[in-house]
Scaffold this active site. Sequence first.
Site: not given
Ligand SMILES: *Cc1c(COP(=O)(O)O)cnc(C)c1O
Length: 393
Positions: A89, A111, A377
Amino acid sequence: MKYNVNEKGYYGDFGGAYIPEMLYPNVEELRQNYLKVMAEASFQEEFQELLKEYVGRPTPLYFAKRLSAKYNTKIYLKREDLCHTGAHKVNNTIGQILMAKRLDKNRIIAETGAGQHGVATATVCALMGLECIVYMGEIDIKRQAPNVARMKMLGATVVPATSGSKTLKDATNEAIRDWINNPTNTHYIIGSVVGPHPYPDMVARFQSVISQEIKNQLQKKENREAPDYVIACVGGGSNAAGAYYHYLDTPEVGIIAVEAAGKGVQTGESAATSALGKTGIIHGSKTLLMQTPDGQITEPYSISAGLDYPGVGPMHAHLYASGRGEFISVTDEDAMQAGLELCKLEGIIPAIETSHALAIFKTRTFKPDAIVVVNLSGRGDKDLNTYIDYFKL
Ligand SMILES: *Cc1c(COP(=O)(O)O)cnc(C)c1O
């Protein structure tokens, strides 16, 4: 077929800017400037420098040897979990805070649902010394106390949204109201590839550093830029958009999106938007959306807070509708088991969002010589309590 955004802000039939008239000047200012600003050499220099020195990029593309042996294919993990603040993020919030500064904004609003985007925003506001106001549903504030504490430590003001279901949707409404009332000095940092044009495109461009790095890293490791598959979990879709971005027009690269089935797609407790959604408008964009027959947005459910969203970004709606992307959904149970498996096989505790992407290997086989990249992610620290409760640790 074109998979990227067109001049009008559409991905195929999806996207656009469906906003109240009062918001038009704010969004229009951004639309007119974002590409110009991003193309400036000084912007790119500062962005790249912060990604390197502050976020810790490039993140490794790690060959997961034991996971690969288990599933008899070549699995690489793109380690976004190693970014500062623990997930992808921050790539976007760094980009947007620089954009805000170029547009002379000194006040930042955002938000947040689970608080991850709020923390990433509060982080970059502290870094740049800008005022930060984060809207968060009253219920979420109670559920996500550690992230509320983090935001406060980072100097942000957390404002409870007390209307409606007191969750993300209501926090978003409050943020939009704030932006309407503060059109000149305020930038609204949206946390995924959602919202009115140009947000989905701008956020995808900031996150596209992920696939740019994968290309360079695979070239060194495998002597080719393109894997056979790129796999990512999709909440709003920003980590996925970043991982796919430079491969959208390379048909040899299979694109796989993993959504949260929750307790099961047909149980009424799910966030599997592609399976359950119909075209509708949410947060200013036309996209696939879970809704009742008369168009009311359905409350989504997933064990993972980051995937608990009733829509997907318009790029993903188009990837689904056009058939370019393969969409699957994974239950809470399969995701949790896949997360635990990664811990045991590779010594990496993933975020529960990411665990959904990892569960692909239970449902889908790949050829032994296929190169499969999974976008890792985020890290699982924030989810420890959920893991503890689930596995009775
Ligand atoms: C917020 C988040 C997501 C989901 O958000 P996307 O915009 O779909 O990437 C996925 N993995 C993690 C670790 C997150 O913090």
